[in-house]
Design a protein around this motif. Sequence first.
Motif, PDB file in Angstrom:
ATOM      1  N   LEU A  67      -4.419   6.012  -1.599  1.00 27.90           N
ATOM      2  CA  LEU A  67      -4.541   4.589  -1.874  1.00 27.90           C
ATOM      3  C   LEU A  67      -5.242   4.496  -2.989  1.00 27.90           C
ATOM      4  O   LEU A  67      -6.620   4.622  -2.700  1.00 27.90           O
ATOM      5  CB  LEU A  67      -4.671   3.835  -0.742  1.00 27.90           C
ATOM      6  CG  LEU A  67      -4.663   2.330  -0.940  1.00 27.90           C
ATOM      7  CD1 LEU A  67      -3.292   1.924  -1.406  1.00 27.90           C
ATOM      8  CD2 LEU A  67      -5.268   1.623   0.323  1.00 27.90           C
ATOM      9  N   ASP A  97       0.788  -1.036   0.038  1.00 28.34           N
ATOM     10  CA  ASP A  97      -0.122  -0.095  -0.066  1.00 28.34           C
ATOM     11  C   ASP A  97       0.899   1.246   0.152  1.00 28.34           C
ATOM     12  O   ASP A  97       0.422   2.183  -0.615  1.00 28.34           O
ATOM     13  CB  ASP A  97      -0.996  -0.007   1.134  1.00 28.34           C
ATOM     14  CG  ASP A  97      -2.155  -0.944   1.102  1.00 28.34           C
ATOM     15  OD1 ASP A  97      -2.488  -1.467  -0.010  1.00 28.34           O
ATOM     16  OD2 ASP A  97      -2.504  -1.252   1.994  1.00 28.34           O
ATOM     17  N   ARG A 124       0.583   4.418  -2.614  1.00 28.13           N
ATOM     18  CA  ARG A 124       0.356   5.822  -2.215  1.00 28.13           C
ATOM     19  C   ARG A 124       1.521   6.607  -2.866  1.00 28.13           C
ATOM     20  O   ARG A 124       1.135   7.790  -3.270  1.00 28.13           O
ATOM     21  CB  ARG A 124       0.376   5.998  -0.828  1.00 28.13           C
ATOM     22  CG  ARG A 124      -1.082   5.550   0.111  1.00 28.13           C
ATOM     23  CD  ARG A 124      -0.974   5.594   1.434  1.00 28.13           C
ATOM     24  NE  ARG A 124      -2.476   5.274   2.084  1.00 28.13           N
ATOM     25  CZ  ARG A 124      -2.311   3.990   2.698  1.00 28.13           C
ATOM     26  NH1 ARG A 124      -1.308   3.456   2.621  1.00 28.13           N
ATOM     27  NH2 ARG A 124      -3.489   3.844   3.257  1.00 28.13           N
TER      28      ARG A 124
END
Length: 442
Positions: A343, A332, A336
Amino acid sequence: MIAGVVVLHVWALHVAGQNNPAGVEPKTAKDTVPFTPYATMKDAFGVSCFMLFFAWFIFYMPNYLGEADNYIPANPGVTPAHIVPEWYYLPFYAILRSIPNKLAGVVAMFGAILILAFLPWLDTARTKSSKYRPLAKQFFWIFVVVCLLLGWLGAKPAEGIYVIAGRVLTFCYFAYFLIVLPLLSRIEKPRPVPNSISDDVLAKSGKSTVSTVIALAIAGALFAGSAQDARAAEGQEAPPSQKWSFAGRSASSTAARCSAPEGLQGSLRLLPRPVLYRVPQPRRSGRSRLFGSAGGGVRLRIQDQGRPERCGRYVRAARPAGRLLPSPFPNDNAARAANGGALPPDLSLITKARSYPRGFPMFIVDLFTQFQEQGPNYVSGLLQGYEEKPPAGFTLPEGSSYNKYFPGHAIKMPNPLSDGQVTYDDGSPATVAQYAKDVTPS
């Protein structure tokens, strides 16, 4: 505790007897009927109607009474802006939110349920049945409309007119128990009660209150519609409805794959697909052999074409919580970093995790037409909703783009589509509208 209450219920049924809608105590054998087959068939009919209604939602409208935010992956640090409880909690949730003080709101929410236990002391009228109390019947149906409107308000955001209406209806809810019922017990003069249940059943019915119920329902519908119009007046435009190949009970999702543009056709060939294959399992003796194949079992695996192969193909376990499409980012944080700190959503669930209110009376029509395409319409509309210049008076934050379908209209994602990016084999128009419909997942 439930078992004990069941025992008390059976005891009261045999000792005190069964109640009846007439509100008249049975005096002779003519006033009673055997439980079977009369009550048994009545209960069987009620259960059958409920199961038909329940099956309609389970098989054809599974997300009709749900919340789209439930499909967003859980994050303990972020609470969805408009998350609400299940529909049967909504009236009490509206009461909770209508009071500014948190402790007082919790007390009022639980008090709305506990007050039902004090009905024998609040309604002290000698005639218990509302059939012979016209005023009590009228106020009862008003109370029903209040409960329905509280449930509708509980699903709306706690802002603007919804807060004011919630406070007014909360007062009406408690006023029915604390003011109306004690007052009616003293001032209302009930109509004469018949001598027996048979006299009541065989007598001609009195003045019907169906017109009153219809009037109250229309008033509630107009209130809901006016509130919905006020919501639309705030500038939140609904995306246009599209015709989707996967909509309906017997629709096919293969049309989206066949109509994909050139730039996507090659990528679609690399999408994973679920496959069934037999895996050998050790033979087991005894009782366990009765529950499975002695030579092996069938398991579901997902084949990722275009990835490193193992024994001619790359397979991975198919889990209920697993993604059909593998993520292009290792984690993640990397996702990002590549998207300006935001996200990206899981595109395999994006159409279920996004929705918009249809308003009155369309949400009633949707129940019968099985319309569940708010999510695809929203995603398609979002891709087409970009505008180069925001309207006059709108302040667009730096680094954002204006989108007329996005809540708040300021979106961080830049416009990903433009006319003429890719061409189609079948001569379909190379427009943003066509691209948006093709890339919207089902």
